[in-house]
Motif scaffolding. Structure first.
Motif, PDB file in Angstrom:
ATOM      1  N   SER A 101       0.825  -1.220   0.000  1.00  0.00           N
ATOM      2  CA  SER A 101       0.000   0.000   0.000  1.00  0.00           C
ATOM      3  C   SER A 101       0.849   1.257   0.000  1.00  0.00           C
ATOM      4  O   SER A 101       0.452   2.300  -0.552  1.00  0.00           O
ATOM      5  CB  SER A 101      -0.928   0.017   1.221  1.00  0.00           C
ATOM      6  OG  SER A 101      -1.824  -1.071   1.201  1.00  0.00           O
ATOM      7  N   SER A 102       2.028   1.186   0.635  1.00  0.00           N
ATOM      8  CA  SER A 102       2.858   2.385   0.734  1.00  0.00           C
ATOM      9  C   SER A 102       3.418   2.817  -0.612  1.00  0.00           C
ATOM     10  O   SER A 102       3.879   3.945  -0.771  1.00  0.00           O
ATOM     11  CB  SER A 102       4.005   2.151   1.723  1.00  0.00           C
ATOM     12  OG  SER A 102       4.915   1.184   1.238  1.00  0.00           O
ATOM     13  N   ALA A 103       3.378   1.932  -1.612  1.00  0.00           N
ATOM     14  CA  ALA A 103       3.859   2.296  -2.949  1.00  0.00           C
ATOM     15  C   ALA A 103       2.750   2.802  -3.855  1.00  0.00           C
ATOM     16  O   ALA A 103       3.017   3.298  -4.950  1.00  0.00           O
ATOM     17  CB  ALA A 103       4.542   1.092  -3.597  1.00  0.00           C
ATOM     18  N   ILE A 109       0.980   9.123  -8.311  1.00  0.00           N
ATOM     19  CA  ILE A 109       1.555  10.434  -8.645  1.00  0.00           C
ATOM     20  C   ILE A 109       2.374  10.348  -9.922  1.00  0.00           C
ATOM     21  O   ILE A 109       2.238  11.168 -10.836  1.00  0.00           O
ATOM     22  CB  ILE A 109       2.415  10.950  -7.474  1.00  0.00           C
ATOM     23  CG1 ILE A 109       1.528  11.274  -6.270  1.00  0.00           C
ATOM     24  CG2 ILE A 109       3.229  12.175  -7.892  1.00  0.00           C
ATOM     25  CD1 ILE A 109       2.303  11.543  -4.994  1.00  0.00           C
ATOM     26  N   ASP A 110       3.247   9.353 -10.013  1.00  0.00           N
ATOM     27  CA  ASP A 110       4.134   9.239 -11.169  1.00  0.00           C
ATOM     28  C   ASP A 110       3.392   8.893 -12.447  1.00  0.00           C
ATOM     29  O   ASP A 110       3.908   9.121 -13.551  1.00  0.00           O
ATOM     30  CB  ASP A 110       5.215   8.191 -10.895  1.00  0.00           C
ATOM     31  CG  ASP A 110       6.236   8.658  -9.866  1.00  0.00           C
ATOM     32  OD1 ASP A 110       6.209   9.866  -9.517  1.00  0.00           O
ATOM     33  OD2 ASP A 110       7.044   7.833  -9.405  1.00  0.00           O
ATOM     34  N   HIS A 111       2.179   8.342 -12.333  1.00  0.00           N
ATOM     35  CA  HIS A 111       1.382   8.029 -13.517  1.00  0.00           C
ATOM     36  C   HIS A 111       0.335   9.097 -13.811  1.00  0.00           C
ATOM     37  O   HIS A 111      -0.558   8.891 -14.635  1.00  0.00           O
ATOM     38  CB  HIS A 111       0.703   6.661 -13.348  1.00  0.00           C
ATOM     39  CG  HIS A 111       1.624   5.502 -13.592  1.00  0.00           C
ATOM     40  ND1 HIS A 111       2.575   5.109 -12.666  1.00  0.00           N
ATOM     41  CD2 HIS A 111       1.767   4.673 -14.658  1.00  0.00           C
ATOM     42  CE1 HIS A 111       3.254   4.070 -13.141  1.00  0.00           C
ATOM     43  NE2 HIS A 111       2.788   3.792 -14.339  1.00  0.00           N
ATOM     44  N   ALA A 116       0.732  16.243  -8.380  1.00  0.00           N
ATOM     45  CA  ALA A 116       1.843  16.366  -7.442  1.00  0.00           C
ATOM     46  C   ALA A 116       1.870  17.760  -6.833  1.00  0.00           C
ATOM     47  O   ALA A 116       1.874  18.758  -7.547  1.00  0.00           O
ATOM     48  CB  ALA A 116       3.170  16.086  -8.146  1.00  0.00           C
ATOM     49  N   VAL A 117       1.846  17.818  -5.508  1.00  0.00           N
ATOM     50  CA  VAL A 117       1.893  19.082  -4.779  1.00  0.00           C
ATOM     51  C   VAL A 117       3.086  19.026  -3.828  1.00  0.00           C
ATOM     52  O   VAL A 117       3.148  18.159  -2.952  1.00  0.00           O
ATOM     53  CB  VAL A 117       0.593  19.315  -3.979  1.00  0.00           C
ATOM     54  CG1 VAL A 117       0.681  20.617  -3.183  1.00  0.00           C
ATOM     55  CG2 VAL A 117      -0.615  19.320  -4.903  1.00  0.00           C
ATOM     56  N   PRO A 139       6.233  12.398  -0.126  1.00  0.00           N
ATOM     57  CA  PRO A 139       7.117  13.515  -0.463  1.00  0.00           C
ATOM     58  C   PRO A 139       7.348  13.567  -1.965  1.00  0.00           C
ATOM     59  O   PRO A 139       7.560  12.522  -2.603  1.00  0.00           O
ATOM     60  CB  PRO A 139       8.409  13.188   0.293  1.00  0.00           C
ATOM     61  CG  PRO A 139       8.382  11.722   0.492  1.00  0.00           C
ATOM     62  CD  PRO A 139       6.937  11.328   0.607  1.00  0.00           C
ATOM     63  N   VAL A 140       7.264  14.752  -2.547  1.00  0.00           N
ATOM     64  CA  VAL A 140       7.431  14.897  -3.996  1.00  0.00           C
ATOM     65  C   VAL A 140       8.430  16.000  -4.310  1.00  0.00           C
ATOM     66  O   VAL A 140       8.662  16.909  -3.501  1.00  0.00           O
ATOM     67  CB  VAL A 140       6.082  15.191  -4.693  1.00  0.00           C
ATOM     68  CG1 VAL A 140       5.098  14.059  -4.506  1.00  0.00           C
ATOM     69  CG2 VAL A 140       5.487  16.499  -4.191  1.00  0.00           C
TER      70      VAL A 140
END
Length: 378
Positions: A101-103, A109-111, A116-117, A139-140
């Protein structure tokens, strides 16, 4: 394009102490039987080596995540987890996997599924297996989920970016109640012996037992547990009868086939100084409770995050198997430190009582009852 093969996009991602293949919902067929056949072929299952697929011949690397647009207004993405069997042509969708779940947040976001904020993006994840919402703080940087960082977790080499997960909505996700039987403790007879257990549903359902009641120290390695045939048979009998008690099966002997993934089975013991199988040395003062947890009829080499959530919840229930092992200081603390085969994992666990008592109906988590930290690496 190979004329004998169909190409399906995928990402191989590690989340916490697990690794899995991430697939887009739109790239898979709607028909469940065909979808499962495709996923099994991706993993090379069933085969003990999974040599013809992407599975790593280990339960911690034979996991799949299917991600799609959210079907709920209060979530950003849908996430379906599957534990892909290595030995049978079977995928267990009965529970959730906290490590995988953590991924999900970084993947979304990457897809481009979530905007992304910077510096932290909150991703609301609809866990379709249980119909609950999981909040991830990712984190981004420069429009992408960060990978590098200085956060470390036992059981994973190196460091990575820290991701915070909030499991506030996970209580009762499988059975509808924190305490599926309505009792803080239950008695199960197996092999002519009566065992006392606590069954807790938070993140996933977990059957807790005092390790000493099974004749073990509680600090055994995964190999020592897995190769102890009589112990594993006794564990599965107790787990199967717990499954029957909470309505997951009608015949406890069928639990290993019908619902091998969950409930998890946790053998807990008091803090003690010992060496972990990976060389990590734990002192008694480093942890509040020690646990050895089995799932898919094998012992986890670290600790499942959904199991962590349930352990945190159990630690806040007076009279539970976990509660009984805690010091007064640990009972009052908001942080529970769980010793596992690869080291230590902390969880923020906060609870409150209502109506002057504690029960599966009156107990409920407040604010952040299942908040944990994990490092992400792709």
């Amino acid at each position: 394009m190979h004329k004998e093969m169909e190409m399906i996009r995928c990402s191989i991602m590690r989340g916490g102490t697990s690794k899995g293949v991430f697939l887009l919902e739109a790239d898979l067929p709607k028909e469940q039987e065909l979808r499962d056949r495709i996923i099994l072929s991706i993993y090379g299952s069933p085969d003990l080596r999974q040599i013809d697929g992407l599975g790593g011949a280990d339960t911690l690397t034979s996991k799949v995540a299917v991600i799609g647009p959210s079907t709920r207004e209060d979530a950003d993405v849908d996430y379906t987890f599957g534990q892909v069997s290595i030995t049978d042509a079977f995928i267990d969708y009965g529970g959730n996997c906290g490590n995988i779940s953590s991924a999900v947040g970084p993947f979304a976001i990457d897809h481009g599924m979530v905007e992304a904020v910077e510096p932290v993006t909150k991703v609301r994840i609809h866990m379709t297996n249980t119909g609950r919402i999981l909040m991830a703080e990712v984190p981004v940087s420069d429009g992408r989920a960060r990978v590098e960082g200085d956060f470390a977790i036992d059981g994973v080499p190196g460091t990575g970016a820290r991701i915070v997960m909030d499991w506030s909505d996970a209580v009762g996700g499988i059975t509808g109640k924190l305490l599926p039987t309505g009792n803080v403790k239950d008695t199960i007879e197996a092999g002519g012996t009566r065992y006392t257990v606590s069954i807790v549903d938070a993140g996933n359902t977990v059957v807790f037992i005092n390790a000493a009641d099974l004749g073990i120290t509680g600090v055994e390695t995964p190999v020592q547990i897995d190769e102890n045939g009589p112990l594993m048979e006794r564990i599965e009998e107790i787990r199967g009868k717990a499954c029957r008690m909470i309505g997951l099966v009608t015949d406890w002997r069928e639990a290993g086939k019908v619902t091998p993934y969950q409930p998890f089975f946790a053998m807990v013991s008091p803090p003690s100084a010992h060496s972990c199988f990976n060389g990590v040395q734990l002192e008694a003062g480093d942890v509040d409770v020690v646990s050895r947890l089995t799932f898919m009829l094998k012992m986890h080499k670290a600790y499942p995050i959904t199991g962590t959530v349930a352990t945190g919840a159990a630690s806040r229930i007076p009279g539970s198997i976990v509660w009984d092992l805690l010091s007064e200081e640990a009972r009052r603390s908001d942080i529970l430190r769980i010793g596992h085969p690869s080291g230590m994992l902390p969880i923020e666990a906060v609870a409150k009582e209502e109506d002057g008592g504690l029960s599966s109906k009156s107990w409920e988590p407040c604010e952040r009852p299942g908040r944990f930290w994990t490092a992400m690496c792709m």
